[in-house]
Design a protein around this motif. Structure first.
Motif, PDB file in Angstrom:
ATOM      1  N   UNK A 176      60.180  73.921  63.070  1.00 36.58           N
ATOM      2  CA  UNK A 176      58.702  73.322  63.069  1.00 36.58           C
ATOM      3  C   UNK A 176      58.515  72.459  61.881  1.00 36.58           C
ATOM      4  N   UNK A 177      59.330  72.728  60.718  1.00 37.88           N
ATOM      5  CA  UNK A 177      59.092  71.755  59.519  1.00 37.88           C
ATOM      6  C   UNK A 177      59.984  70.458  60.196  1.00 37.88           C
ATOM      7  N   UNK A 178      60.732  70.532  60.583  1.00 40.26           N
ATOM      8  CA  UNK A 178      61.587  69.386  60.971  1.00 40.26           C
ATOM      9  C   UNK A 178      60.957  68.454  62.115  1.00 40.26           C
ATOM     10  N   UNK A 179      60.392  69.096  62.891  1.00 43.21           N
ATOM     11  CA  UNK A 179      59.507  68.503  63.936  1.00 43.21           C
ATOM     12  C   UNK A 179      58.297  67.821  63.245  1.00 43.21           C
ATOM     13  N   UNK A 180      57.976  68.315  62.146  1.00 46.45           N
ATOM     14  CA  UNK A 180      56.723  67.344  61.504  1.00 46.45           C
ATOM     15  C   UNK A 180      57.361  66.018  60.885  1.00 46.45           C
ATOM     16  N   UNK A 181      58.424  66.152  60.137  1.00 50.40           N
ATOM     17  CA  UNK A 181      59.241  65.097  59.515  1.00 50.40           C
ATOM     18  C   UNK A 181      59.907  64.051  60.209  1.00 50.40           C
ATOM     19  N   UNK A 182      60.591  64.651  61.383  1.00 53.21           N
ATOM     20  CA  UNK A 182      61.582  63.724  61.989  1.00 53.21           C
ATOM     21  C   UNK A 182      61.024  62.237  62.462  1.00 53.21           C
ATOM     22  N   UNK A 183      59.708  62.313  62.756  1.00 55.59           N
ATOM     23  CA  UNK A 183      59.321  60.949  63.374  1.00 55.59           C
ATOM     24  C   UNK A 183      58.459  60.138  62.261  1.00 55.59           C
ATOM     25  N   UNK A 184      58.659  60.435  60.894  1.00 53.64           N
ATOM     26  CA  UNK A 184      58.258  59.470  59.907  1.00 53.64           C
ATOM     27  C   UNK A 184      58.927  58.237  59.829  1.00 53.64           C
ATOM     28  N   UNK A 185      58.252  57.236  59.707  1.00 61.08           N
ATOM     29  CA  UNK A 185      59.080  55.703  59.869  1.00 61.08           C
ATOM     30  C   UNK A 185      59.819  55.877  58.644  1.00 61.08           C
ATOM     31  N   UNK A 186      60.814  55.120  58.546  1.00 65.69           N
ATOM     32  CA  UNK A 186      61.500  54.688  57.474  1.00 65.69           C
ATOM     33  C   UNK A 186      60.641  53.196  56.939  1.00 65.69           C
ATOM     34  N   UNK A 187      60.769  53.263  55.551  1.00 60.68           N
ATOM     35  CA  UNK A 187      59.673  52.147  54.911  1.00 60.68           C
ATOM     36  C   UNK A 187      60.284  50.688  55.000  1.00 60.68           C
ATOM     37  N   UNK A 188      61.798  50.783  55.449  1.00 63.79           N
ATOM     38  CA  UNK A 188      62.406  49.451  55.515  1.00 63.79           C
ATOM     39  C   UNK A 188      62.892  48.987  56.902  1.00 63.79           C
ATOM     40  N   UNK A 189      62.933  50.112  57.636  1.00 65.06           N
ATOM     41  CA  UNK A 189      63.507  49.674  58.993  1.00 65.06           C
ATOM     42  C   UNK A 189      62.366  50.124  60.209  1.00 65.06           C
ATOM     43  N   UNK A 190      62.394  49.443  61.371  1.00 67.05           N
ATOM     44  CA  UNK A 190      61.374  50.172  62.514  1.00 67.05           C
ATOM     45  C   UNK A 190      62.193  51.498  63.036  1.00 67.05           C
ATOM     46  N   UNK A 191      62.764  52.257  62.249  1.00 68.36           N
ATOM     47  CA  UNK A 191      63.204  53.532  62.832  1.00 68.36           C
ATOM     48  C   UNK A 191      62.843  54.680  62.055  1.00 68.36           C
ATOM     49  N   UNK A 192      63.032  55.886  62.705  1.00 68.05           N
ATOM     50  CA  UNK A 192      62.422  57.196  62.190  1.00 68.05           C
ATOM     51  C   UNK A 192      63.540  57.734  61.016  1.00 68.05           C
ATOM     52  N   UNK A 193      62.989  58.497  60.318  1.00 65.69           N
ATOM     53  CA  UNK A 193      63.791  59.330  59.310  1.00 65.69           C
ATOM     54  C   UNK A 193      65.062  59.844  59.886  1.00 65.69           C
ATOM     55  N   UNK A 194      64.716  60.724  61.133  1.00 65.03           N
ATOM     56  CA  UNK A 194      65.818  61.428  62.138  1.00 65.03           C
ATOM     57  C   UNK A 194      66.846  60.142  62.393  1.00 65.03           C
ATOM     58  N   UNK A 195      66.456  59.120  63.071  1.00 67.53           N
ATOM     59  CA  UNK A 195      67.325  58.220  63.734  1.00 67.53           C
ATOM     60  C   UNK A 195      68.184  57.526  62.661  1.00 67.53           C
ATOM     61  N   UNK A 196      67.854  57.472  61.169  1.00 66.17           N
ATOM     62  CA  UNK A 196      68.653  57.105  60.264  1.00 66.17           C
ATOM     63  C   UNK A 196      69.511  58.279  59.499  1.00 66.17           C
ATOM     64  N   UNK A 197      69.257  59.596  60.028  1.00 60.16           N
ATOM     65  CA  UNK A 197      69.915  60.663  59.690  1.00 60.16           C
ATOM     66  C   UNK A 197      69.494  61.000  58.088  1.00 60.16           C
ATOM     67  N   UNK A 198      68.284  60.480  57.701  1.00 62.78           N
ATOM     68  CA  UNK A 198      67.689  60.771  56.260  1.00 62.78           C
ATOM     69  C   UNK A 198      67.290  62.338  56.342  1.00 62.78           C
TER      70      UNK A 198
END
Length: 159
Positions: free
Chosen positions: A52-74
């Motif tokens: 549930x916590x991961x679902x809350x943060x996975x879609x946060x956008x990276x400040x440098x790229x138009x990608x999510x933190x999940x897509x960048x494996x951050x």
């Protein structure tokens, strides 16, 4: 479980400026979590868990790229720990490069998202995965200072 990176070029920076990590690896997104009958039953207590916590943060956008933190494996679900009984949440995040200047902003974005989304009883700890950033201790201190300032401003705005 995170699969191997998808071989793809990262889109251009939203700011249009030069990037510290111009060509990051892009990872596949995890599927959406199915909602169980127990979770839909309003009569039963519903503990907050790692997913549930991961679902809350996975879609946060990276400040440098138009990608999510999940897509960048951050952020990864395996680096999220929740103890609902003790009201604690701990999130480790991994910058895409060891000298990422955006690490403090990323950590602050994750922490603010969680503080705004969770019940007040939760203590939230967000930190850089040990050994993954050149200045992780300095960033942790700066992130804490910024978060405290943000929280004071939010509390003052609410009153």
């Amino acid at each position: 479980m995170v699969g191997p990176p998808v071989v793809a070029a990262a889109p251009p920076s939203p700011s249009g400026g030069s990037l510290e990590n111009a060509n990051p690896l892009i990872y596949r997104r995890q599927g959406e979590r199915p909602v169980t009958a127990r979770e839909e039953d309003d009569e039963l207590p519903d503990a907050i868990d790692d997913r549930e916590i991961f679902d809350l943060i996975r879609s946060i956008n990276d400040p440098e790229h138009p990608l999510t933190l999940e897509e960048l494996n951050v952020v990864e679900q395996v680096r999220v720990k929740v103890d609902d009984a003790e009201s604690t949440v701990s999130v480790e995040f991994t910058p895409t490069i060891p000298h990422c200047s955006m690490a403090t902003l990323i950590g602050l974005s994750v922490k603010v998202k969680l503080i705004r989304s969770l019940p007040e009883r939760f203590k939230v700890d967000v930190h850089i995965t040990p050994g993954t950033h050149a200045s992780e201790q300095a960033d942790k201190t700066t992130m804490l200072d910024r978060c405290q300032t943000e929280m004071r401003a939010t509390c003052e705005a609410l009153h």
